[in-house]
Design a protein around this motif. Structure first.
Motif, PDB file in Angstrom:
ATOM      1  N   ARG A 261      68.764  71.108  22.940  1.00 60.13           N
ATOM      2  CA  ARG A 261      68.918  70.900  24.382  1.00 60.13           C
ATOM      3  C   ARG A 261      70.153  70.088  24.723  1.00 60.13           C
ATOM      4  O   ARG A 261      70.542  69.201  23.966  1.00 60.13           O
ATOM      5  N   ALA A 262      70.751  70.391  25.870  1.00 57.92           N
ATOM      6  CA  ALA A 262      71.974  69.687  26.277  1.00 57.92           C
ATOM      7  C   ALA A 262      71.684  68.215  26.575  1.00 57.92           C
ATOM      8  O   ALA A 262      72.514  67.345  26.351  1.00 57.92           O
ATOM      9  N   VAL A 263      70.497  67.903  27.102  1.00 58.29           N
ATOM     10  CA  VAL A 263      70.178  66.506  27.472  1.00 58.29           C
ATOM     11  C   VAL A 263      69.032  66.030  26.605  1.00 58.29           C
ATOM     12  O   VAL A 263      68.049  66.749  26.438  1.00 58.29           O
TER      13      VAL A 263
ATOM     14  N   LEU B 142      84.535  65.262  26.169  1.00 58.95           N
ATOM     15  CA  LEU B 142      83.407  64.527  25.587  1.00 58.95           C
ATOM     16  C   LEU B 142      83.750  63.064  25.296  1.00 58.95           C
ATOM     17  O   LEU B 142      82.865  62.216  25.285  1.00 58.95           O
ATOM     18  N   CYS B 143      85.032  62.767  25.067  1.00 57.40           N
ATOM     19  CA  CYS B 143      85.425  61.374  24.799  1.00 57.40           C
ATOM     20  C   CYS B 143      85.742  60.626  26.089  1.00 57.40           C
ATOM     21  O   CYS B 143      85.215  59.541  26.328  1.00 57.40           O
ATOM     22  N   ASP B 144      86.610  61.193  26.923  1.00 57.57           N
ATOM     23  CA  ASP B 144      87.102  60.464  28.109  1.00 57.57           C
ATOM     24  C   ASP B 144      86.342  60.828  29.382  1.00 57.57           C
ATOM     25  O   ASP B 144      86.573  60.225  30.420  1.00 57.57           O
TER      26      ASP B 144
ATOM     27  N   ASP C  62      80.192  59.787  36.373  1.00 58.95           N
ATOM     28  CA  ASP C  62      79.621  58.847  35.409  1.00 58.95           C
ATOM     29  C   ASP C  62      78.128  59.088  35.195  1.00 58.95           C
ATOM     30  O   ASP C  62      77.644  59.086  34.072  1.00 58.95           O
ATOM     31  N   ALA C  63      77.419  59.343  36.296  1.00 51.85           N
ATOM     32  CA  ALA C  63      75.969  59.549  36.180  1.00 51.85           C
ATOM     33  C   ALA C  63      75.635  60.870  35.502  1.00 51.85           C
ATOM     34  O   ALA C  63      74.476  61.123  35.176  1.00 51.85           O
ATOM     35  N   SER C  64      76.637  61.706  35.284  1.00 52.37           N
ATOM     36  CA  SER C  64      76.385  63.038  34.711  1.00 52.37           C
ATOM     37  C   SER C  64      76.799  63.150  33.249  1.00 52.37           C
ATOM     38  O   SER C  64      76.871  64.247  32.698  1.00 52.37           O
ATOM     39  N   ARG C  65      77.077  61.992  32.641  1.00 52.70           N
ATOM     40  CA  ARG C  65      77.513  62.034  31.232  1.00 52.70           C
ATOM     41  C   ARG C  65      76.627  62.900  30.345  1.00 52.70           C
ATOM     42  O   ARG C  65      77.132  63.638  29.495  1.00 52.70           O
ATOM     43  N   PRO C  66      75.288  62.799  30.512  1.00 49.98           N
ATOM     44  CA  PRO C  66      74.471  63.626  29.612  1.00 49.98           C
ATOM     45  C   PRO C  66      74.732  65.126  29.761  1.00 49.98           C
ATOM     46  O   PRO C  66      74.373  65.900  28.881  1.00 49.98           O
ATOM     47  N   PHE C  67      75.382  65.536  30.883  1.00 52.91           N
ATOM     48  CA  PHE C  67      75.693  66.957  31.070  1.00 52.91           C
ATOM     49  C   PHE C  67      77.068  67.332  30.508  1.00 52.91           C
ATOM     50  O   PHE C  67      77.501  68.481  30.650  1.00 52.91           O
ATOM     51  N   SER C  68      77.771  66.345  29.941  1.00 55.19           N
ATOM     52  CA  SER C  68      79.165  66.616  29.571  1.00 55.19           C
ATOM     53  C   SER C  68      79.281  67.752  28.551  1.00 55.19           C
ATOM     54  O   SER C  68      80.284  68.465  28.513  1.00 55.19           O
ATOM     55  N   ARG C  69      78.253  67.930  27.725  1.00 57.92           N
ATOM     56  CA  ARG C  69      78.317  69.026  26.748  1.00 57.92           C
ATOM     57  C   ARG C  69      78.321  70.381  27.462  1.00 57.92           C
ATOM     58  O   ARG C  69      78.893  71.346  26.966  1.00 57.92           O
ATOM     59  N   LEU C  70      77.668  70.437  28.605  1.00 55.79           N
ATOM     60  CA  LEU C  70      77.673  71.698  29.370  1.00 55.79           C
ATOM     61  C   LEU C  70      79.066  71.977  29.919  1.00 55.79           C
ATOM     62  O   LEU C  70      79.523  73.124  29.949  1.00 55.79           O
TER      63      LEU C  70
ATOM     64  N   GLN D 181      70.794  75.161  26.138  1.00 53.70           N
ATOM     65  CA  GLN D 181      71.067  74.802  24.745  1.00 53.70           C
ATOM     66  C   GLN D 181      72.537  75.016  24.438  1.00 53.70           C
ATOM     67  O   GLN D 181      73.034  76.140  24.519  1.00 53.70           O
ATOM     68  N   VAL D 182      73.196  73.912  24.113  1.00 56.14           N
ATOM     69  CA  VAL D 182      74.631  73.994  23.819  1.00 56.14           C
ATOM     70  C   VAL D 182      74.944  73.137  22.586  1.00 56.14           C
ATOM     71  O   VAL D 182      74.189  72.228  22.267  1.00 56.14           O
ATOM     72  N   PRO D 183      76.076  73.435  21.929  1.00 57.49           N
ATOM     73  CA  PRO D 183      76.419  72.648  20.724  1.00 57.49           C
ATOM     74  C   PRO D 183      76.715  71.185  21.050  1.00 57.49           C
ATOM     75  O   PRO D 183      76.991  70.836  22.207  1.00 57.49           O
ATOM     76  N   ARG D 184      76.719  70.372  20.001  1.00 58.40           N
ATOM     77  CA  ARG D 184      77.071  68.950  20.174  1.00 58.40           C
ATOM     78  C   ARG D 184      78.592  68.754  20.072  1.00 58.40           C
ATOM     79  O   ARG D 184      79.110  67.680  20.280  1.00 58.40           O
ATOM     80  N   TYR D 185      79.274  69.822  19.683  1.00 60.56           N
ATOM     81  CA  TYR D 185      80.733  69.793  19.551  1.00 60.56           C
ATOM     82  C   TYR D 185      81.236  68.630  18.688  1.00 60.56           C
ATOM     83  O   TYR D 185      82.101  67.859  19.100  1.00 60.56           O
ATOM     84  N   THR D 186      80.677  68.527  17.495  1.00 61.31           N
ATOM     85  CA  THR D 186      81.291  67.626  16.515  1.00 61.31           C
ATOM     86  C   THR D 186      82.457  68.366  15.843  1.00 61.31           C
ATOM     87  O   THR D 186      83.166  67.800  15.025  1.00 61.31           O
ATOM     88  N   SER D 187      82.595  69.646  16.193  1.00 56.79           N
ATOM     89  CA  SER D 187      83.779  70.411  15.789  1.00 56.79           C
ATOM     90  C   SER D 187      83.975  71.505  16.830  1.00 56.79           C
ATOM     91  O   SER D 187      83.045  71.840  17.560  1.00 56.79           O
TER      92      SER D 187
END
Ligand SMILES: C[S@@+](CC[C@H](N)C(=O)[O-])C[C@H]1O[C@@H](n2cnc3c(N)ncnc32)[C@H](O)[C@@H]1O
Ligand code: SF4
Length: 448
Positions: free
Chosen positions: A446-448, A372-374, A420-428, A11-17
């Motif tokens: 959840r992160a994913v 998270l962007c690039d 590229d295939a790991s984008r859903p893990f980028s928040r981690l 469980q990690v933040p979505r980092y909108t800030s």
């Protein structure tokens, strides 16, 4: 990747800030915010965000700050308070600022009567210069959108809407108390196009009860048949410890971590096949959309609304619970409606809390935003620009070791790249650079 979804079901933040909202404190109060507003040079363009915290029915999955109302009076009263806030805010600022982005979110701004909508836009125009090229966006719930309302939006200069779709399947809709037949959405999209509002975004969810990979693909195809410019594909954030009404959702019908992963990936693959550009970890855009263009020229940003092409130096949030960002830090308004109203009626800004950026926050904020962007960040370049040393990231880089070993990211010469295939893990990966995150704290989705 499926087994990794289970392994990293964290469980990690979505980092909108960054720092994230749990780090905000009352050290940032109305006086501090007033000073920050006053210090904003009058040639700095601003973005305005208006929060309308009302809906007429409760979607059980909802994690937004909103209140269910079945009369118009509370909304009419709230608009009066919003007008006071607009005046007080403008009074604290030097000169007239140019507005390049104006966003109405919620809750459901569609509950506003067309006349009230026009009155609000006129009031904004009294204190701010809305640029002719400004993006004026509204979040729209098709279930309470009329053609008259669409006409009012178009006349008021609205040129982008985000439509809440979530899913089209009847069983899924029933399980989350959001009945919205496909035809309802299609009719609204038709009105939008008839009235010249072509930039249509849609919000879709995966991870809802009774969703399957096949149903997700069907949902994507139905959404794409209406040719949205952008799609947000959010993973359902099940946080019943924070949003107690989510307990109405049958947890046995929720897909598990590996199924969520498959749903997200199946949808992403289909959208890419259908010509959409993948943006960050949960957005898709047509190649000619401003989001895809900002991704291409590396100016994509992340703010409280998620991914954005908005590069304004200041985001002013208005309304109960609204969050804003100024060069000095974040500010969040009081959330309970009564307290928010009381503050403004007493002539005070309704600031509840915020976070003043330290130089380290600014550095880490940029690292997290670029990841998270690039899906890539050059730490050496960033450190040089911030007058910092890459040694500041020793702990963060060590925290990446397991992800590197699992092929989720790679680090070469100070540059981190998320596969590229790991984008859903980028928040981690981003979370490794969060100096405030307590490992194991059960605060986020959840992160994913
Ligand atoms: C303010 S709502 C959109 C406008 C309008 N209220 C509607 O629902 O049609 C913003 C979006 O947040 C997303 N959302 C709400 N709750 C969520 C949750 N628990 N997890 C992930 N996304 C969520 C939904 O996709 C929703 O469309
Ligand atoms: S998802 Fe939208 S319409 Fe549903 S309760 Fe939340 S804010 Fe209201």
């Amino acid at each position: 990747m499926n087994n990794l979804a289970k392994k990293y079901d964290l469980q990690v933040p979505r980092y909108t800030s960054y720092p994230t909202a749990p780090q905000f404190t009352d050290a940032v109060d109305a006086d501090r915010y007033g000073e920050w507003l006053g210090g904003l040079a009058d040639d700095v363009p601003v973005s305005l965000y208006f929060h309308i915290p009302f809906c007429d029915t409760l979607c059980w999955f909802c994690a937004c700050y909103t209140k269910i109302v079945n009369r118009y009076q509370p909304i009419a009263d709230y608009l009066e308070t919003l007008l006071i806030e607009l005046k007080l805010t403008a009074e604290r600022m030097e000169g007239r600022h140019r507005v390049q982005h104006l966003h109405w979110g919620g809750g459901s701004p569609t509950l506003l009567r067309p006349d009230d909508w026009r009155r609000m836009m006129d009031a904004i125009g009294d204190d701010f210069d809305i640029a002719a090229s400004a993006e004026i966006a509204v979040e729209l719930d098709p279930r309470d959108t009329t053609e008259d309302y669409v006409r009012a939006l178009a006349a008021g200069g609205v040129n982008r809407v985000s439509i809440g779709v979530q899913d089209f399947h009847a069983q899924v809709q029933e399980a989350v108390n959001r009945i919205q037949p496909f035809e309802v959405t299609r009719r609204v999209v038709g009105w939008l196009r008839d009235h010249g509002i072509d930039a249509v975004n849609m919000d879709l969810l995966y991870g809802l009860p009774h969703q399957t990979e096949a149903r997700i693909l069907d949902m994507v195809d139905k959404a794409v048949s209406m040719e949205p410019q952008r799609l947000a594909l959010f993973g359902y954030a099940h946080v019943p410890w924070m949003k107690t009404h989510q307990r109405l959702i049958d947890e046995d019908a929720l897909p598990g971590a590996d199924e969520r992963w498959r749903q997200a990936e199946a949808a992403a693959e289909r959208l890419v096949e259908l010509g959409y550009v993948r943006i960050g970890f949960d957005h898709f855009a047509k190649p000619d959309d401003s989001l895809a263009k900002s991704l291409a020229n590396r100016t994509l940003r992340r703010n409280f609304q998620g991914y954005t092409a908005d590069a304004a130096g200041a985001l002013i949030g208005l309304g109960a619970s609204a969050i804003g960002m100024l060069p000095e830090g974040y500010v969040q308004n009081i959330a309970p409606l009564k307290d928010y109203t009381r503050a403004l009626e007493a002539g005070r800004l309704a600031t509840a809390r915020g976070a003043q950026f330290t130089p380290e926050d600014n550095l880490r904020r940029e690292v997290i935003e670029r990841i998270l962007c690039d899906m890539e960040v050059d730490l050496n370049e960033l450190c040089a620009r911030h007058g910092s040393d890459i040694a500041a990231f020793t702990k963060s880089l060590a925290a990446l070791e397991p992800y590197i070993a699992d092929g989720i990211c790679e680090v070469t010469g100070g540059t981190i790249r998320v596969a590229d295939a790991s984008r859903p893990f980028s928040r981690l990966i981003a979370a490794a650079f969060d100096a405030y995150l307590q490992p194991g704290a059960k605060r986020h989705a959840r992160a994913v």
